[in-house]
Write a protein that holds these residues in place. Structure first.
Motif, PDB file in Angstrom:
ATOM      1  N   ALA A 188      41.596  21.757-162.584  1.00  0.00           N
ATOM      2  CA  ALA A 188      42.950  21.633-162.438  1.00  0.00           C
ATOM      3  C   ALA A 188      43.056  22.257-160.925  1.00  0.00           C
ATOM      4  O   ALA A 188      43.728  21.779-159.959  1.00  0.00           O
ATOM      5  N   LEU A 189      42.517  23.379-160.733  1.00  0.00           N
ATOM      6  CA  LEU A 189      42.442  23.738-159.261  1.00  0.00           C
ATOM      7  C   LEU A 189      41.761  22.907-158.078  1.00  0.00           C
ATOM      8  O   LEU A 189      42.506  22.772-157.022  1.00  0.00           O
ATOM      9  N   ALA A 190      40.690  22.218-158.477  1.00  0.00           N
ATOM     10  CA  ALA A 190      40.067  21.320-157.486  1.00  0.00           C
ATOM     11  C   ALA A 190      41.138  20.122-157.343  1.00  0.00           C
ATOM     12  O   ALA A 190      41.380  19.645-156.084  1.00  0.00           O
ATOM     13  N   ALA A 191      41.589  19.498-158.555  1.00  0.00           N
ATOM     14  CA  ALA A 191      42.632  18.575-158.133  1.00  0.00           C
ATOM     15  C   ALA A 191      44.081  18.848-157.634  1.00  0.00           C
ATOM     16  O   ALA A 191      44.425  17.970-156.834  1.00  0.00           O
ATOM     17  N   SER A 192      44.395  20.261-157.478  1.00  0.00           N
ATOM     18  CA  SER A 192      45.551  20.573-156.739  1.00  0.00           C
ATOM     19  C   SER A 192      45.429  20.444-155.246  1.00  0.00           C
ATOM     20  O   SER A 192      46.424  20.637-154.588  1.00  0.00           O
ATOM     21  N   MET A 193      44.079  20.635-154.891  1.00  0.00           N
ATOM     22  CA  MET A 193      44.018  20.353-153.369  1.00  0.00           C
ATOM     23  C   MET A 193      43.323  19.003-153.156  1.00  0.00           C
ATOM     24  O   MET A 193      43.341  18.652-151.970  1.00  0.00           O
ATOM     25  N   ILE A 194      43.180  18.076-153.909  1.00  0.00           N
ATOM     26  CA  ILE A 194      42.588  16.766-153.601  1.00  0.00           C
ATOM     27  C   ILE A 194      43.862  15.486-153.911  1.00  0.00           C
ATOM     28  O   ILE A 194      43.901  14.804-153.134  1.00  0.00           O
ATOM     29  N   VAL A 195      44.164  15.834-155.287  1.00  0.00           N
ATOM     30  CA  VAL A 195      45.036  14.649-155.701  1.00  0.00           C
ATOM     31  C   VAL A 195      46.510  14.751-155.121  1.00  0.00           C
ATOM     32  O   VAL A 195      47.104  15.672-155.405  1.00  0.00           O
ATOM     33  N   PRO A 196      46.953  13.677-154.413  1.00  0.00           N
ATOM     34  CA  PRO A 196      48.473  13.837-153.907  1.00  0.00           C
ATOM     35  C   PRO A 196      49.379  14.051-155.130  1.00  0.00           C
ATOM     36  O   PRO A 196      49.034  13.370-156.164  1.00  0.00           O
ATOM     37  N   SER A 197      50.349  14.662-154.832  1.00  0.00           N
ATOM     38  CA  SER A 197      51.305  14.714-155.872  1.00  0.00           C
ATOM     39  C   SER A 197      51.862  13.456-156.352  1.00  0.00           C
ATOM     40  O   SER A 197      52.571  13.698-157.534  1.00  0.00           O
ATOM     41  N   MET A 199      50.691  10.482-156.680  1.00  0.00           N
ATOM     42  CA  MET A 199      49.514   9.631-157.194  1.00  0.00           C
ATOM     43  C   MET A 199      49.739   9.702-158.444  1.00  0.00           C
ATOM     44  O   MET A 199      49.708  10.604-159.509  1.00  0.00           O
ATOM     45  N   GLY A 200      49.624   8.218-159.217  1.00  0.00           N
ATOM     46  CA  GLY A 200      49.754   8.369-160.563  1.00  0.00           C
ATOM     47  C   GLY A 200      48.218   8.464-161.326  1.00  0.00           C
ATOM     48  O   GLY A 200      47.915   9.547-161.570  1.00  0.00           O
ATOM     49  N   GLU A 201      47.552   7.323-161.317  1.00  0.00           N
ATOM     50  CA  GLU A 201      46.415   7.329-162.092  1.00  0.00           C
ATOM     51  C   GLU A 201      45.281   7.672-160.841  1.00  0.00           C
ATOM     52  O   GLU A 201      45.269   6.769-160.026  1.00  0.00           O
ATOM     53  N   PRO A 202      44.470   8.556-160.700  1.00  0.00           N
ATOM     54  CA  PRO A 202      43.710   8.866-159.820  1.00  0.00           C
ATOM     55  C   PRO A 202      42.587   7.836-159.591  1.00  0.00           C
ATOM     56  O   PRO A 202      42.202   7.170-160.528  1.00  0.00           O
ATOM     57  N   THR A 203      42.305   7.498-158.483  1.00  0.00           N
ATOM     58  CA  THR A 203      41.210   6.308-158.184  1.00  0.00           C
ATOM     59  C   THR A 203      39.656   7.196-158.523  1.00  0.00           C
ATOM     60  O   THR A 203      39.594   8.258-158.329  1.00  0.00           O
ATOM     61  N   ASN A 204      38.596   6.266-158.558  1.00  0.00           N
ATOM     62  CA  ASN A 204      37.430   6.554-158.686  1.00  0.00           C
ATOM     63  C   ASN A 204      37.068   7.638-157.415  1.00  0.00           C
ATOM     64  O   ASN A 204      36.378   8.491-157.695  1.00  0.00           O
ATOM     65  N   ASP A 205      37.391   7.107-156.383  1.00  0.00           N
ATOM     66  CA  ASP A 205      37.123   7.889-155.075  1.00  0.00           C
ATOM     67  C   ASP A 205      37.752   9.481-155.184  1.00  0.00           C
ATOM     68  O   ASP A 205      36.804  10.123-154.804  1.00  0.00           O
ATOM     69  N   VAL A 206      38.947   9.133-155.663  1.00  0.00           N
ATOM     70  CA  VAL A 206      39.604  10.721-155.719  1.00  0.00           C
ATOM     71  C   VAL A 206      38.893  11.524-156.785  1.00  0.00           C
ATOM     72  O   VAL A 206      38.610  12.804-156.530  1.00  0.00           O
ATOM     73  N   LEU A 207      38.554  11.066-157.830  1.00  0.00           N
ATOM     74  CA  LEU A 207      37.977  11.478-158.675  1.00  0.00           C
ATOM     75  C   LEU A 207      36.518  12.121-158.523  1.00  0.00           C
ATOM     76  O   LEU A 207      36.207  13.317-158.988  1.00  0.00           O
ATOM     77  N   GLU A 208      35.933  11.358-157.893  1.00  0.00           N
ATOM     78  CA  GLU A 208      34.543  11.872-157.300  1.00  0.00           C
ATOM     79  C   GLU A 208      34.656  13.096-156.318  1.00  0.00           C
ATOM     80  O   GLU A 208      34.043  14.167-156.278  1.00  0.00           O
ATOM     81  N   GLN A 209      35.924  13.057-155.364  1.00  0.00           N
ATOM     82  CA  GLN A 209      35.982  14.041-154.539  1.00  0.00           C
ATOM     83  C   GLN A 209      36.445  15.321-155.280  1.00  0.00           C
ATOM     84  O   GLN A 209      36.030  16.606-154.900  1.00  0.00           O
ATOM     85  N   VAL A 210      37.405  15.137-156.493  1.00  0.00           N
ATOM     86  CA  VAL A 210      37.554  16.415-157.294  1.00  0.00           C
ATOM     87  C   VAL A 210      36.194  16.753-158.034  1.00  0.00           C
ATOM     88  O   VAL A 210      36.119  18.225-158.115  1.00  0.00           O
TER      89      VAL A 210
END
Length: 475
Positions: A188-197, A199-210
């Motif tokens: 959750a902390l990692a996602a708070s810095m990576i996933v745009p507020s 964004m609905g379903e995170p893309t695979n690229d975003v999930l890899e960044q998380v």
């Protein structure tokens, strides 16, 4: 996280308690032991670190063993130097002496101890932003400068990322509906810095960044735990095992704790707040307004959450006689400015904590057009006698004032929507009378009722009333 608006207030533990916690942290206590151990024969290198041949003795003193013993001893020494527990007396000869700050750990005030701890904290936070030292050595050119481009590492960006994570952890800890003492999942902390507020379903690229961010944070929180900033349950090593290896035991994919859990300690809340204040954020602490006037109290708690406002008000009232406090609160609650309704709401909250000793103050304002309504409510709730019935005009004024305060405090909340629906249902002629109310917020309140009420017919009636109010009052 923006520094333009105040953060939620934090409830800090007493400084004496925090100082004891700081002294017992593994890293500061090790640093202090090394500072007391250092003597005329202690030698440091050009960077101020213990020379390699003295690290085994330092590790033995600290009771460290294993492959990482020397590294842990070196880290503790570096903290001792940076925190002023050790002073380098001759850089060329590499000699040291006890620093001025060392005496503060035993003879200083709690605030002195915490100041030393904060210096140690800065060293650890800075170290946590640095990649592995082997990579740094490989990236050095002949002149001793680090080629950051070859490391694929931006020092400023890395420091900003960690600061952002720590800021979000602080927010989750101190916010009214936040985790409080509950640990926060590392994803959750990692996602708070990576996933745009948005964004609905995170893309695979975003999930890899998380996922990559989680691994960085796992290393960083392991470093930050020994200084007492956090309590950390690391990522389960089985999750990082080679995909071809069989796990030693069956894995439960639904157990979020296996992905790392972090909790900000009371000492950590103190330290992060200090860092946020230095960075220019407005980071209030409960109890800061206890010696201020009622005007500062009511304005200062205006946008606090309910429980934080209650705690701040209790601190304030504890220093005052009930009757004098009630009079001061009522005087500060007057006004026709935009913030006045919320001040009166906080005033009501404060007055609700006072007993019959405050009654005279409430009776003195029964005829006040701004305070007479809340005074009648207070007196009636306590079964006081001879409370004059309010006029219809006063009832409607108090209703508009209360709704205006709720709008300021909560925005378009579900609670406010329920209140709006209840009002329209109980009073069939509410809008026909409400637009005439001589209150600065009448039109705004009626417009909000039009937005919030689910019944289209009622909502339209509210909007018409708002238009009439603006026309009548020149808004």
């Amino acid at each position: 996280m923006s520094d333009s608006s105040p953060l939620p207030p934090v409830r800090l533990h007493p400084e004496a308690e925090l100082a004891r916690a700081a002294l017992s942290t593994p890293l500061l206590s090790r640093a202090a032991r090394l500072a007391r151990w250092a003597g005329p024969d202690t030698r440091v290198d050009a960077g101020g670190g213990l020379v390699e041949e003295q690290l085994p003795a330092a590790a033995e003193l600290l009771g460290l063993s294993g492959d990482d013993a020397a590294a842990y001893a070196s880290e503790a020494w570096r903290v001792a130097v940076d925190a002023g527990l050790v002073e380098i007396t001759d850089e060329e000869a590499g000699t040291v002496a006890a620093g001025e700050e060392l005496a503060l750990l035993t003879g200083g005030s709690p605030h002195d101890v915490l100041t030393v701890w904060r210096s140690a904290l800065e060293t650890v936070v800075a170290d946590a932003s640095v990649p592995d030292l082997d990579g740094l050595v490989d990236a050095m050119d002949e002149g001793g400068e680090v080629d950051f481009s070859s490391l694929d590492w931006d020092p400023e960006a890395e420091a900003e990322f960690l600061d952002g994570v720590l800021g979000n952890l602080y927010l989750l800890t101190v916010s009214e509906d936040g985790s409080g003492v509950a640990p926060v999942p590392l994803p959750a902390l990692a996602a708070s810095m990576i996933v745009p507020s948005d964004m609905g379903e995170p893309t695979n690229d975003v999930l890899e960044q998380v996922s990559d961010a989680m691994m960085r944070l796992d290393d960083q929180f392991r470093m930050l735990e020994p200084i007492g900033l956090v309590e950390y349950q690391p990522v389960d090593e089985a999750l990082m095992a080679d995909g071809e290896e069989e796990p030693a035991a069956p894995m439960d994919d639904t157990d979020v704790s296996r992905y790392g859990m972090v909790r900000l300690t009371p000492l950590g809340a103190y330290g992060l707040r200090a860092r946020l204040l230095e960075a220019g954020f407005e980071a209030p602490a409960v109890g800061e307004l206890a010696d201020k006037g009622a005007d500062v109290l009511l304005d200062g708690t205006a946008h606090f959450g309910q429980s934080a406002a209650q705690a701040e008000i209790e601190h304030w009232l504890a220093r005052r006689e009930p009757l004098a406090a009630a009079r001061e609160l009522l005087a500060a609650a007057r006004g026709a400015d935009a913030g006045a309704p919320l001040r009166r709401l906080r005033c009501q909250q404060a007055l609700s904590l006072l007993g019959p000793e405050a009654e005279d103050a409430l009776r003195e304002v029964l005829d006040d057009p701004e305070l007479g309504g809340l005074a009648r409510v207070w007196l009636s709730e306590r079964g006081a006698s001879d409370v004059p019935a309010p006029s219809q005009e006063l009832v409607f004024w108090l209703t508009v004032d209360t709704l205006a305060a709720q709008l300021q405090a909560e925005g378009n909340s579900e609670e406010l929507q329920a209140l709006v629906e209840g009002l329209a249902e109980q009073h069939s002629g509410f809008f026909a009378a409400a637009w005439r109310v001589e209150h600065p917020a009448t039109a705004d309140v009626l417009e909000a009722m039009g937005r919030l009420h689910p019944d289209k017919k009622v909502a339209k009636e509210a909007r018409k009333a708002a238009f009439k109010a603006r026309s009548a009052h020149g808004g």
